[in-house]
Design a protein around this motif. Structure first.
Motif, PDB file in Angstrom:
ATOM      1  N   VAL A 320       0.865  -1.173   0.000  1.00  0.00           N
ATOM      2  CA  VAL A 320       0.000   0.000   0.000  1.00  0.00           C
ATOM      3  C   VAL A 320       0.906   1.229   0.000  1.00  0.00           C
ATOM      4  O   VAL A 320       2.096   1.144   0.351  1.00  0.00           O
ATOM      5  CB  VAL A 320      -0.950   0.035   1.222  1.00  0.00           C
ATOM      6  CG1 VAL A 320      -1.898  -1.135   1.207  1.00  0.00           C
ATOM      7  CG2 VAL A 320      -0.157   0.113   2.517  1.00  0.00           C
ATOM      8  N   THR A 321       0.359   2.343  -0.408  1.00  0.00           N
ATOM      9  CA  THR A 321       1.109   3.608  -0.379  1.00  0.00           C
ATOM     10  C   THR A 321       0.695   4.381   0.865  1.00  0.00           C
ATOM     11  O   THR A 321      -0.495   4.627   1.089  1.00  0.00           O
ATOM     12  CB  THR A 321       0.829   4.447  -1.632  1.00  0.00           C
ATOM     13  OG1 THR A 321       1.199   3.688  -2.793  1.00  0.00           O
ATOM     14  CG2 THR A 321       1.614   5.738  -1.605  1.00  0.00           C
ATOM     15  N   VAL A 322       1.676   4.729   1.679  1.00  0.00           N
ATOM     16  CA  VAL A 322       1.441   5.466   2.919  1.00  0.00           C
ATOM     17  C   VAL A 322       2.043   6.864   2.780  1.00  0.00           C
ATOM     18  O   VAL A 322       3.153   7.018   2.241  1.00  0.00           O
ATOM     19  CB  VAL A 322       2.060   4.727   4.121  1.00  0.00           C
ATOM     20  CG1 VAL A 322       1.860   5.511   5.404  1.00  0.00           C
ATOM     21  CG2 VAL A 322       1.444   3.339   4.259  1.00  0.00           C
ATOM     22  N   ILE A 323       1.330   7.875   3.228  1.00  0.00           N
ATOM     23  CA  ILE A 323       1.815   9.256   3.173  1.00  0.00           C
ATOM     24  C   ILE A 323       2.469   9.596   4.510  1.00  0.00           C
ATOM     25  O   ILE A 323       1.815   9.597   5.564  1.00  0.00           O
ATOM     26  CB  ILE A 323       0.665  10.234   2.876  1.00  0.00           C
ATOM     27  CG1 ILE A 323      -0.091   9.801   1.615  1.00  0.00           C
ATOM     28  CG2 ILE A 323       1.213  11.647   2.724  1.00  0.00           C
ATOM     29  CD1 ILE A 323       0.771   9.639   0.393  1.00  0.00           C
ATOM     30  N   LYS A 327       4.860  12.891   1.963  1.00  0.00           N
ATOM     31  CA  LYS A 327       5.537  12.193   0.880  1.00  0.00           C
ATOM     32  C   LYS A 327       5.011  10.765   0.771  1.00  0.00           C
ATOM     33  O   LYS A 327       4.744  10.115   1.792  1.00  0.00           O
ATOM     34  CB  LYS A 327       7.054  12.183   1.096  1.00  0.00           C
ATOM     35  CG  LYS A 327       7.688  13.555   0.915  1.00  0.00           C
ATOM     36  CD  LYS A 327       9.195  13.481   0.976  1.00  0.00           C
ATOM     37  CE  LYS A 327       9.817  14.857   0.728  1.00  0.00           C
ATOM     38  NZ  LYS A 327      11.301  14.792   0.754  1.00  0.00           N
ATOM     39  N   ALA A 328       4.889  10.279  -0.469  1.00  0.00           N
ATOM     40  CA  ALA A 328       4.374   8.937  -0.722  1.00  0.00           C
ATOM     41  C   ALA A 328       5.466   7.905  -0.475  1.00  0.00           C
ATOM     42  O   ALA A 328       6.583   8.036  -0.980  1.00  0.00           O
ATOM     43  CB  ALA A 328       3.860   8.826  -2.149  1.00  0.00           C
ATOM     44  N   THR A 329       5.132   6.879   0.302  1.00  0.00           N
ATOM     45  CA  THR A 329       6.075   5.829   0.651  1.00  0.00           C
ATOM     46  C   THR A 329       5.419   4.465   0.430  1.00  0.00           C
ATOM     47  O   THR A 329       4.273   4.252   0.839  1.00  0.00           O
ATOM     48  CB  THR A 329       6.512   5.935   2.129  1.00  0.00           C
ATOM     49  OG1 THR A 329       7.079   7.233   2.354  1.00  0.00           O
ATOM     50  CG2 THR A 329       7.529   4.859   2.473  1.00  0.00           C
ATOM     51  N   ILE A 330       6.164   3.573  -0.218  1.00  0.00           N
ATOM     52  CA  ILE A 330       5.658   2.220  -0.444  1.00  0.00           C
ATOM     53  C   ILE A 330       5.806   1.405   0.836  1.00  0.00           C
ATOM     54  O   ILE A 330       6.878   1.381   1.445  1.00  0.00           O
ATOM     55  CB  ILE A 330       6.407   1.533  -1.599  1.00  0.00           C
ATOM     56  CG1 ILE A 330       6.161   2.288  -2.910  1.00  0.00           C
ATOM     57  CG2 ILE A 330       5.982   0.078  -1.732  1.00  0.00           C
ATOM     58  CD1 ILE A 330       4.711   2.316  -3.315  1.00  0.00           C
ATOM     59  N   ARG A 331       4.726   0.691   1.240  1.00  0.00           N
ATOM     60  CA  ARG A 331       4.762  -0.125   2.462  1.00  0.00           C
ATOM     61  C   ARG A 331       4.323  -1.556   2.115  1.00  0.00           C
ATOM     62  O   ARG A 331       3.155  -1.782   1.775  1.00  0.00           O
ATOM     63  CB  ARG A 331       3.823   0.473   3.502  1.00  0.00           C
ATOM     64  CG  ARG A 331       3.807  -0.269   4.843  1.00  0.00           C
ATOM     65  CD  ARG A 331       5.016   0.041   5.687  1.00  0.00           C
ATOM     66  NE  ARG A 331       5.117   1.451   5.985  1.00  0.00           N
ATOM     67  CZ  ARG A 331       4.435   2.074   6.966  1.00  0.00           C
ATOM     68  NH1 ARG A 331       3.581   1.400   7.696  1.00  0.00           N
ATOM     69  NH2 ARG A 331       4.619   3.360   7.173  1.00  0.00           N
TER      70      ARG A 331
END
Length: 387
Positions: A320-323, A327-331
């Motif tokens: 999922v993409t976490v902000i 900033k967008a971060t891949i998790r």
């Protein structure tokens, strides 16, 4: 072409191309203006994992109606395709030959009774004469034998009368079970044979109805482990509920219980035949109908859920993409079952994480975004039919 783009092209062709592409992708993302995206926190709900299988309804018991005596079919006393109750008269065989046999057997009983009365009187006189010595032993024994034969003959006559009455009773054919009856398969006037291969009609029970399906081996093991300690002698949990949907239904609206598991796994298919029992008081469910059955495979547990659209797929697995700090971060995440439009997240998220649920195309990894928080509307409890 800008210097940055020329660098990207050169690096992509070198030995460090893949790593460089990722670096340049982040650089490109940093050059893009911040875009608005929708984020939401995961929601905790109680989850029950389920499995779905296909199968068909089958009536049980099912009885072929045949005649126990040979005779001519006189009439049928039912409406084809209707519900009949146990004991309802269905067919009548011409009773006249059987009534005549009863009358004849009754006459033989009277003859035998007359004979026994006579031989009994003769034996009594012989016994009196024997005391005074006025009759020989041979005469006495002859009278005794005649009486014993008469007594045996009346037993045989009574047995023949009972058989004749039974045949007369069998000339009227009643429903052995309650259920729905088929069309009449033999018309009036035909000679029907006792226990013939051609049934007169068929009755199938309608309440309860049974649903047969095949467990795959993995689901079977999950079910047995979850129900360990609660299963009865047949290996099923009598309190566990199942849900069934017909071929034209989107929801699992028919409730029942699992009541049978085959004692062995089919080595060729790797499946286990199972059966569920469903109440059918209105007779709506019919033998042969196709359906889908849903079974719980374990105990309820607490888990975080997010919209299924928020979960992506890469070569490394689900994410999922976490902000974080805009900033967008891949998790990377470990997912569970999909329930309605929501996806269970077993591992990788915390309740306070801001998960991107809308605007994935505007949030490249490392790019700055403008998060717009929203609240997820997740049903409580979250059932498999939730949308």
């Amino acid at each position: 072409m800008s210097g940055l783009h020329r660098s990207y092209r050169w690096l992509a062709g070198g030995v460090f191309g893949m790593a460089a592409m990722a670096v340049v992708s982040v650089a490109l993302a940093q050059q893009m203006p911040a875009m608005p995206v929708t984020v939401a926190n995961p929601v905790s709900r109680k989850i029950v994992e389920t499995a779905e299988f296909t199968g068909r309804f089958q009536a049980w018991p099912s009885v072929n109606i045949t005649s126990r005596v040979t005779g001519y079919l006189d009439k049928a006393s039912f409406l084809e395709g209707s519900l009949v109750k146990q004991g309802d008269v269905l067919f009548s065989i011409d009773p006249r030959p059987f009534q005549a046999a009863v009358d004849q057997a009754a006459a033989q009983v009277k003859i035998a009774q007359t004979r026994i009365d006579l031989t009994k009187a003769n034996l009594a006189r012989a016994e009196e004469l024997k005391k005074s010595g006025n009759v020989t032993d041979a005469t006495y024994q002859s009278n005794l034998q005649a009486y014993q034969e008469a007594a045996a003959s009346i037993d045989a006559a009574n047995a023949a009368l009972a058989t004749a009455k039974l045949d007369l009773n069998y000339a009227t054919i009643a429903a052995p079970i309650s259920g729905k009856i088929s069309r009449q398969l033999v018309s009036r006037g035909n000679l029907v044979a006792a226990n013939g291969s051609q049934p007169l009609a068929t009755i199938v029970a309608v309440d309860p109805m049974y649903f047969y399906f095949d467990f795959d081996e993995a689901s079977y093991l999950s079910y047995r482990r979850a129900d360990k300690g609660k299963a009865d002698a047949a290996g099923v949990d009598p309190a566990a509920k199942v849900e069934i949907a017909l071929s034209d239904e989107k929801t699992f609206s028919h409730q029942g219980t699992l009541d049978y598991l085959d004692p062995q796994v089919d080595a060729q298919t790797g499946t286990v035949t199972a059966r569920a029992k469903i109440a059918n008081p209105d007779g709506f469910l019919t033998s042969g109908l196709f359906g889908r059955i849903r079974i719980a495979l374990g105990e309820p547990y607490e888990a975080l859920v997010v919209p299924d659209v928020a979960v992506g797929q890469s070569s490394q697995g689900r994410y999922v993409t976490v902000i974080v700090d805009k900033k967008a971060t891949i998790r990377p995440v470990e997912i569970g079952p999909k329930i309605g439009t929501f996806r269970v997240i077993k591992n990788g998220l915390k309740p306070e994480d801001a998960v991107l649920i809308n605007g994935q195309m505007r949030a490249r990894p490392g790019s700055e975004v403008i998060p717009q928080p929203t609240k997820l509307d997740v049903p409580d409890p979250l059932l498999p039919d939730a949308n």
